[in-house]
Design a protein around this motif. Sequence first.
Motif, PDB file in Angstrom:
ATOM      1  N   ALA A   7       0.878  -1.187   0.000  1.00 24.15           N
ATOM      2  CA  ALA A   7       0.000   0.000   0.000  1.00 24.15           C
ATOM      3  C   ALA A   7       0.906   1.225   0.000  1.00 24.15           C
ATOM      4  CB  ALA A   7      -0.932  -0.033   1.206  1.00 24.15           C
ATOM      5  N   MET A   8       1.015   1.918   1.143  1.00 26.63           N
ATOM      6  CA  MET A   8       1.936   3.050   1.242  1.00 26.63           C
ATOM      7  C   MET A   8       2.359   3.226   2.692  1.00 26.63           C
ATOM      8  SD  MET A   8       3.757   5.240  -0.199  1.00 26.63           S
ATOM      9  CE  MET A   8       3.119   4.973  -1.857  1.00 26.63           C
ATOM     10  N   MET A   9       3.655   3.402   2.887  1.00 30.07           N
ATOM     11  CA  MET A   9       4.177   3.699   4.214  1.00 30.07           C
ATOM     12  C   MET A   9       3.641   5.057   4.656  1.00 30.07           C
ATOM     13  SD  MET A   9       6.367   2.348   1.859  1.00 30.07           S
ATOM     14  CE  MET A   9       7.779   3.367   1.488  1.00 30.07           C
ATOM     15  N   GLY A  10       3.273   5.174   5.933  1.00 31.75           N
ATOM     16  CA  GLY A  10       2.707   6.430   6.422  1.00 31.75           C
ATOM     17  C   GLY A  10       3.675   7.589   6.314  1.00 31.75           C
ATOM     18  N   THR A  11       4.948   7.335   6.656  1.00 37.15           N
ATOM     19  CA  THR A  11       5.932   8.415   6.582  1.00 37.15           C
ATOM     20  C   THR A  11       6.183   8.820   5.133  1.00 37.15           C
ATOM     21  OG1 THR A  11       7.598   6.671   6.778  1.00 37.15           O
ATOM     22  CG2 THR A  11       7.122   7.972   8.753  1.00 37.15           C
ATOM     23  N   CYS A  12       6.130   7.862   4.218  1.00 33.66           N
ATOM     24  CA  CYS A  12       6.293   8.183   2.802  1.00 33.66           C
ATOM     25  C   CYS A  12       5.090   8.986   2.310  1.00 33.66           C
ATOM     26  CB  CYS A  12       6.475   6.913   1.985  1.00 33.66           C
ATOM     27  SG  CYS A  12       7.167   7.197   0.344  1.00 33.66           S
ATOM     28  N   ALA A  13       3.908   8.696   2.866  1.00 35.80           N
ATOM     29  CA  ALA A  13       2.726   9.501   2.525  1.00 35.80           C
ATOM     30  C   ALA A  13       2.930  10.956   2.941  1.00 35.80           C
ATOM     31  CB  ALA A  13       1.480   8.927   3.186  1.00 35.80           C
ATOM     32  N   VAL A  14       3.590  11.170   4.077  1.00 38.13           N
ATOM     33  CA  VAL A  14       3.915  12.542   4.501  1.00 38.13           C
ATOM     34  C   VAL A  14       4.849  13.194   3.489  1.00 38.13           C
ATOM     35  CG1 VAL A  14       5.075  13.929   6.273  1.00 38.13           C
ATOM     36  CG2 VAL A  14       3.537  12.066   6.942  1.00 38.13           C
ATOM     37  N   ALA A  15       5.844  12.446   3.028  1.00 35.07           N
ATOM     38  CA  ALA A  15       6.759  12.979   2.015  1.00 35.07           C
ATOM     39  C   ALA A  15       6.015  13.296   0.723  1.00 35.07           C
ATOM     40  CB  ALA A  15       7.881  11.972   1.751  1.00 35.07           C
ATOM     41  N   ILE A  16       5.081  12.431   0.341  1.00 33.57           N
ATOM     42  CA  ILE A  16       4.286  12.660  -0.872  1.00 33.57           C
ATOM     43  C   ILE A  16       3.453  13.929  -0.735  1.00 33.57           C
ATOM     44  CG2 ILE A  16       2.359  11.758  -2.256  1.00 33.57           C
ATOM     45  CD1 ILE A  16       3.448   8.910  -1.465  1.00 33.57           C
ATOM     46  N   GLY A  17       2.727  14.045   0.384  1.00 27.94           N
ATOM     47  CA  GLY A  17       1.882  15.215   0.602  1.00 27.94           C
ATOM     48  C   GLY A  17       2.680  16.505   0.629  1.00 27.94           C
ATOM     49  N   THR A  18       3.855  16.463   1.266  1.00 25.73           N
ATOM     50  CA  THR A  18       4.694  17.654   1.353  1.00 25.73           C
ATOM     51  C   THR A  18       5.249  18.034  -0.013  1.00 25.73           C
ATOM     52  OG1 THR A  18       5.311  17.091   3.628  1.00 25.73           O
ATOM     53  CG2 THR A  18       6.731  18.640   2.455  1.00 25.73           C
ATOM     54  N   ALA A  19       5.798  17.059  -0.733  1.00 22.32           N
ATOM     55  CA  ALA A  19       6.361  17.335  -2.052  1.00 22.32           C
ATOM     56  C   ALA A  19       5.286  17.813  -3.021  1.00 22.32           C
ATOM     57  CB  ALA A  19       7.065  16.094  -2.596  1.00 22.32           C
TER      58      ALA A  19
END
Length: 395
Positions: free
Chosen positions: A315-327
Amino acid sequence: MSNAPQIRIPATYLRGGTSKGVFFRLQDLPEPCQVPGAARDKLFMRIIGSPDPYSAHIDGMGGATSSTSKCVILSASSQPDHDVDYLYGQVSIDSAFVDWSGNCGNLSTGAGAFAIHAGLVDQSRIPENGVCAVRIWQANIQKTIIAHVPITNGQVQETGDFELDGVTFPAAEIVLEFLDPSDEGEQGGSMFPTGNLVDELDVPGIGTFKATMITAGIPTVFVNAEDIGYQGTELREDINSDPVQLARFEQIRIAGALRMGLISTPEDAIKRQHTPKIAFVSPPKSYKASSGKEVNAGDFDLLVRALSMGKLHHAMMGTCAVAIGTAAAIPGTLVNLAAGGGERTAVTFGHPSGALRVGAEAQQVAGEWQVTKAIMSRSARILMEGWVRVPADTF
């Protein structure tokens, strides 16, 4: 010849978001394991069942994936205005190694719920009915997370109708706020450690790719799917069954880690498997999720696939989701461009199990991009509680 007996240690097996882990209160660990070091690492590896040359974790609590090979320690917080300290260990599956270099965003959800279950939150702060804002100090990365945990009759409410792609059954929604999630430690104070929103990343023997390298949530290297020969609609079996492609991803990850200053030599990467993450992005396309559900291109802003511990995540790692949202919130990054460009405060992205929405508040101050918070919803549920058992000579 006598054999060591087994000892038992109080523990809780808990799902947080799309991950599972074994949770402990610090005071419940054997005394040698209450401090960082070899004893703690050996204990966690034995609990999970690593290292395992069969990659099955038959003799442990792990599930032989990056999402299920995790241990968590919680304790009363050492920081002012926080309830708990949360420390996360990513246990390697096939090598004798525990990576402490980053956070698990999914298990951050479990940390908030477990803190209440385990009696680590002041009872006066827990409403009889309502929402308890658990103030978490993420000790791996020295950041604050606030978990808004629903409470019914004075207890954590675990059941509900919130659905999370990648999790089979609905549960109660927990909203997570990652405050000031950019990493300013190892990288010298910049969310973009190279100083650029997009770099030309040279990968020896592989090629040169455009890359956005960011340290929000977790250090992450983003590349365009089409630049590496993918559509962005791939599922786990499309990637994880191809050792040649996995090796190529690892070379890209190592090149990114070197450019970001996370490691000094390529050889250092073996001891830093958890970070940085490597992810590839694409504009929206319709696809069939791993569950068989049809995911419509019109329902999300971009596609993202990410690898964790050398394998494509389900699915997606939660911390990577933060990186996605920020970028995505910062005009000009590869993530932002894949989502259509422009300014935005939230993004919905497609991943192998479905879609996820994450919000981020970013602004430019004195020429430097800063993010004040990232927000997303997850859920958590206790699966089992009691004791784990390990041989007494484990550590």
